[in-house]
Design a protein around this motif. Sequence first.
Motif, short mmCIF file in Angstrom:
data_model
loop_
_atom_site.label_atom_id
_atom_site.label_comp_id
_atom_site.label_asym_id
_atom_site.label_seq_id
_atom_site.Cartn_x
_atom_site.Cartn_y
_atom_site.Cartn_z
N MET A 1 12.55 86.72 82.67
CA MET A 1 13.15 88.02 82.55
C MET A 1 13.73 88.47 83.89
O MET A 1 14.83 89.02 83.93
CB MET A 1 12.09 89.01 82.06
CG MET A 1 12.53 90.43 82.09
SD MET A 1 12.99 90.88 80.44
CE MET A 1 13.33 92.54 80.65
N LEU A 2 13.00 88.23 84.96
CA LEU A 2 13.47 88.60 86.29
C LEU A 2 14.69 87.78 86.68
O LEU A 2 15.63 88.30 87.30
CB LEU A 2 12.33 88.42 87.30
CG LEU A 2 12.60 88.98 88.69
CD1 LEU A 2 12.94 90.46 88.62
CD2 LEU A 2 11.43 88.73 89.59
N ALA A 3 14.70 86.52 86.30
CA ALA A 3 15.85 85.65 86.60
C ALA A 3 17.09 86.12 85.85
O ALA A 3 18.21 86.09 86.39
CB ALA A 3 15.53 84.22 86.25
N THR A 4 16.92 86.56 84.63
CA THR A 4 18.05 87.04 83.85
C THR A 4 18.62 88.32 84.46
O THR A 4 19.85 88.48 84.56
CB THR A 4 17.63 87.32 82.40
OG1 THR A 4 17.03 86.16 81.86
CG2 THR A 4 18.82 87.72 81.54
N ALA A 6 18.40 89.22 87.62
CA ALA A 6 19.03 88.86 88.90
C ALA A 6 20.40 88.24 88.66
O ALA A 6 21.38 88.56 89.36
CB ALA A 6 18.13 87.90 89.66
N THR A 7 20.52 87.37 87.68
CA THR A 7 21.81 86.74 87.36
C THR A 7 22.81 87.79 86.88
O THR A 7 23.98 87.78 87.29
CB THR A 7 21.62 85.66 86.29
OG1 THR A 7 20.63 84.75 86.71
CG2 THR A 7 22.92 84.94 86.03
N THR A 8 22.37 88.70 86.05
CA THR A 8 23.25 89.76 85.56
C THR A 8 23.72 90.65 86.70
O THR A 8 24.89 91.04 86.76
CB THR A 8 22.54 90.60 84.49
OG1 THR A 8 22.05 89.73 83.46
CG2 THR A 8 23.46 91.63 83.89
N ALA A 9 22.83 90.96 87.62
CA ALA A 9 23.19 91.81 88.75
C ALA A 9 24.20 91.12 89.65
O ALA A 9 25.16 91.73 90.12
CB ALA A 9 21.95 92.17 89.55
N VAL A 10 24.02 89.80 89.88
CA VAL A 10 24.96 89.06 90.73
C VAL A 10 26.33 88.98 90.07
O VAL A 10 27.36 89.20 90.70
CB VAL A 10 24.40 87.65 91.04
CG1 VAL A 10 25.47 86.77 91.65
CG2 VAL A 10 23.20 87.76 91.95
N GLY A 15 31.92 90.48 90.24
CA GLY A 15 33.14 90.63 89.46
C GLY A 15 33.56 89.31 88.85
O GLY A 15 32.74 88.44 88.58
N PRO A 16 34.87 89.12 88.63
CA PRO A 16 35.33 87.92 87.94
C PRO A 16 35.19 86.66 88.78
O PRO A 16 35.25 85.55 88.26
CB PRO A 16 36.80 88.22 87.65
CG PRO A 16 37.19 89.23 88.66
CD PRO A 16 35.95 90.04 88.93
N TRP A 17 34.97 86.78 90.09
CA TRP A 17 34.89 85.60 90.95
C TRP A 17 33.58 84.84 90.75
O TRP A 17 33.51 83.66 91.05
CB TRP A 17 35.03 86.00 92.42
CG TRP A 17 36.30 86.73 92.67
CD1 TRP A 17 36.45 88.05 92.90
CD2 TRP A 17 37.61 86.18 92.67
NE1 TRP A 17 37.77 88.37 93.05
CE2 TRP A 17 38.50 87.24 92.91
CE3 TRP A 17 38.13 84.91 92.47
CZ2 TRP A 17 39.87 87.05 92.98
CZ3 TRP A 17 39.50 84.73 92.55
CH2 TRP A 17 40.35 85.79 92.79
N ALA A 18 32.52 85.51 90.28
CA ALA A 18 31.23 84.85 90.13
C ALA A 18 31.25 83.82 89.01
O ALA A 18 30.59 82.79 89.10
CB ALA A 18 30.15 85.89 89.86
N ALA A 19 32.00 84.05 87.96
CA ALA A 19 32.03 83.14 86.83
C ALA A 19 33.16 82.11 86.97
O ALA A 19 33.57 81.51 86.00
CB ALA A 19 32.21 83.94 85.55
N GLY A 20 33.69 81.93 88.15
CA GLY A 20 34.84 81.06 88.37
C GLY A 20 36.07 81.91 88.60
O GLY A 20 36.03 83.13 88.48
N PHE A 21 37.15 81.29 88.94
CA PHE A 21 38.35 82.06 89.26
C PHE A 21 38.95 82.72 88.03
O PHE A 21 39.35 83.86 88.06
CB PHE A 21 39.39 81.18 89.96
CG PHE A 21 38.99 80.81 91.34
CD1 PHE A 21 39.07 81.74 92.35
CD2 PHE A 21 38.53 79.55 91.64
CE1 PHE A 21 38.71 81.42 93.64
CE2 PHE A 21 38.17 79.22 92.92
CZ PHE A 21 38.25 80.16 93.93
#
Length: 101
Positions: A1-4, A6-10, A15-21
């Motif tokens: 749950m904590l990992a999810t 943290a990933t959502t916060a990052v 923004g759109p750069w985290a999931a690739g260009f």
Amino acid sequence: MLATLATTAVVTHAGPWAAGFGWAFLLIPIFWILVIGLIIFLVSRRRHAWMMHGGPEGYGPPWMRGASAESTLSERFAKGDIDETEYRARLEVLRSNRPNA
């Protein structure tokens, strides 16, 4: 749950750069292509207007326009280099030999 969380916060923070260009990768080159195109368009339009509406001496930029023969003759007459009869005679010759007369 904590990992999810943290990933959502990052992903949310980055923004759109985290999931690739993605689509944002195309925005930067498209932006600069439009800016450069706009600059080229404005410069060419200004140059065209400058060349077509140069002024009373002729067309083109000021440094390419030469003084007309009539203005040179009138300056010489104003300075006193030539008298009135010579001025009128030369002016008549200039006006009769115009290419568009």
